[in-house]
Design a protein around this motif. Structure first.
Motif, short mmCIF file in Angstrom:
data_model
loop_
_atom_site.label_atom_id
_atom_site.label_comp_id
_atom_site.label_asym_id
_atom_site.label_seq_id
_atom_site.Cartn_x
_atom_site.Cartn_y
_atom_site.Cartn_z
N SER A 281 5.36 -9.71 9.41
CA SER A 281 4.44 -8.97 8.57
C SER A 281 5.26 -7.30 8.86
O SER A 281 5.16 -6.41 7.94
N ASP B 148 -5.19 -5.35 6.43
CA ASP B 148 -5.20 -6.49 6.90
C ASP B 148 -6.40 -7.37 6.64
O ASP B 148 -7.37 -6.75 6.71
N ASN C 138 6.41 -5.15 5.95
CA ASN C 138 6.01 -3.82 5.93
C ASN C 138 7.18 -2.84 6.41
O ASN C 138 6.85 -1.55 6.22
#
Lengths: 294, 294
Positions: free
Chosen positions: A239, A93, A243
């Motif tokens: 995300s 990140d 992901n």
């Protein structure tokens, strides 16, 4: 959020911010290491864990200074875990709480070492606490190591990584979150109630409460990743989807996730009633956890 | 190396190997995490730090079991530091002790977490030691955290990184090694003597001894990187040169480094004589440290 709770949270965010950073600022250590440690400590977290520890203590006692170092140690462990979590080899990140992640500012090597330093220093802080007896120190260090180490948070991180790109059951999802997030929340309420001289039975109810609080925390995190505001969150939404992470909305749908959250809140509040103390603030915090928008 | 010392070292390498791994094998944790932790613990280190702790204890007392957990905690901290040191973002080493490094086998993310887990578990191990009083536990945890955290080993790592590609003075080189390697050796002798009920004065001499032992250890490391045998070392030689690291041979020449080692040995042995106890084994270990070929 009511004004009283808002004041309580804001006042204690300042208390813990000062307490947390003070001990690191006083260290005679290399400048780059100190800057890197302080950068993440000062990055403006919500301080939920120390505040939860404090509120659990205040259900039973009032000499709040007794909690300060232990609560700071807990927040340091939380902070180290975020630094390591954000590394390229882990979640990779670039932003956290609206700021560049530690390794983006200081480089990966320094970020790894700053995490190691915060983890190690958190235990030293407890040994230095003039308000605790030796037996209290040993018990708290043991509990904190169990909650954060291979049987706790670190195990949760490993399971979470292994669950990526796989569909997991709701039971497995709960297990991962119980370890990854729940163990530190459980430490917060256990340490707070223990320092407040709660009975074993009272502590036991609060521990079960913390289990549900952790799940509430996580389901809200998952919901925010779908419906949240990037500005308020200080990080990108969606995300989890990109992901390919297992989340509550993915397993249960968004409505199902919201229903599950309600169920967890009911369970949490039932357990608070059983803890037989002034737990009204913990109930308020439960609502705050469940309604937070960042 | 004399037969007696050889037997002592080999016997205790087995004792600590068993002791170290036993506690991790018993943990109920995710398989990949346990495998990664055990891989590095079992990778066949020389166990110099636990043996140094034991030998310091035996200068004053004989109930050796009292040292086992603390010595294992120390070796776990040493092991975690090697795992993190070898990472691509740090020294980027593929081999350690003739075996692939942790991240080459388990991946970077698991290696980072295995290091975090070993560091955290080392403190838990001390809290669980049935042979220690609470005040002994608190003192040892404090000492170990100081030696390994931001004021100790981690500071040494940072300074070492920052010194790369720079020419540093011999004083700065000594400071880096005193933190990076010396602090854990200092912990070993301090903890050993403390558990053996040595006096403050005796402990103080042994701490000064440990300072020189650390320097002997490091100068020999630097010499081996020039003159060593890759087979015996289990790693490539010449890496200091190619990484442009400041070393004793680089600053003083190979002969100068060997002279410096002799000077450190003399100082170390003088201090052992002052420690007023049966330190013959510590003197033998000093020779062993200074003559080791891997």
């Amino acid at each position: 959020m009511g004004t009283l709770l808002k004041n309580y949270i804001e006042t204690n965010q300042k208390v813990f911010h000062e307490e947390l950073t003070k001990h690191v600022r006083q260290l005679d250590i290399p400048t780059s290491l100190k800057k890197s440690m302080l950068y993440s400590l000062e990055a403006g977290g919500k301080r939920l864990r120390p505040i939860l520890l404090l509120a659990s203590f205040e259900a039973y006692a009032s000499n709040v200074e007794k909690t300060y170092r232990t609560a700071s140690a807990l927040e340091m462990i939380h902070t180290y875990s975020l630094i390591h979590d954000d590394l390229p080899a882990m979640d990779d990140d670039d932003y956290r709480r609206g700021l560049l992640t530690n390794h983006k500012v200081f480089g990966e090597a320094t970020a790894i070492l700053a995490g190691d330093a915060l983890l190690t220093f958190s235990f030293e802080m407890i040994t230095n606490d003039a308000l605790l007896s030796n037996s209290e120190k040993v018990y708290l260090i043991q509990l904190l190591a169990q909650a954060s180490g291979p049987t706790g948070m670190v195990a949760g991180q490993i399971l979470d990584m292994e669950a990526e790109n796989q569909t997991v059951t709701i039971e497995m999802l709960e297990k991962i979150h119980a370890l990854k997030t729940g163990e530190l929340l459980r430490f917060a309420v256990t340490a707070g109630a223990y320092l407040g001289n709660a009975t074993k039975e009272q502590i036991s109810y609060l521990q079960d409460f913390a289990h549900y609080l952790g799940l509430i925390f996580q389901v809200q995190d998952d919901i925010l990743d779908v419906t949240g505001d990037e500005q308020k969150l200080g990080k990108a939404v969606g995300s989890d989807e990109s992901n390919n992470k297992s989340t509550y909305p993915k397993l249960l749908g968004l409505d199902g996730a919201i229903e599950m959250k309600k169920h967890y809140i009911e369970k949490a509040k039932e357990l608070l009633k059983k803890a037989n103390a002034d737990t009204s603030r913990l109930a308020d915090l439960t609502d705050y956890f469940s309604e937070r928008d960042h």
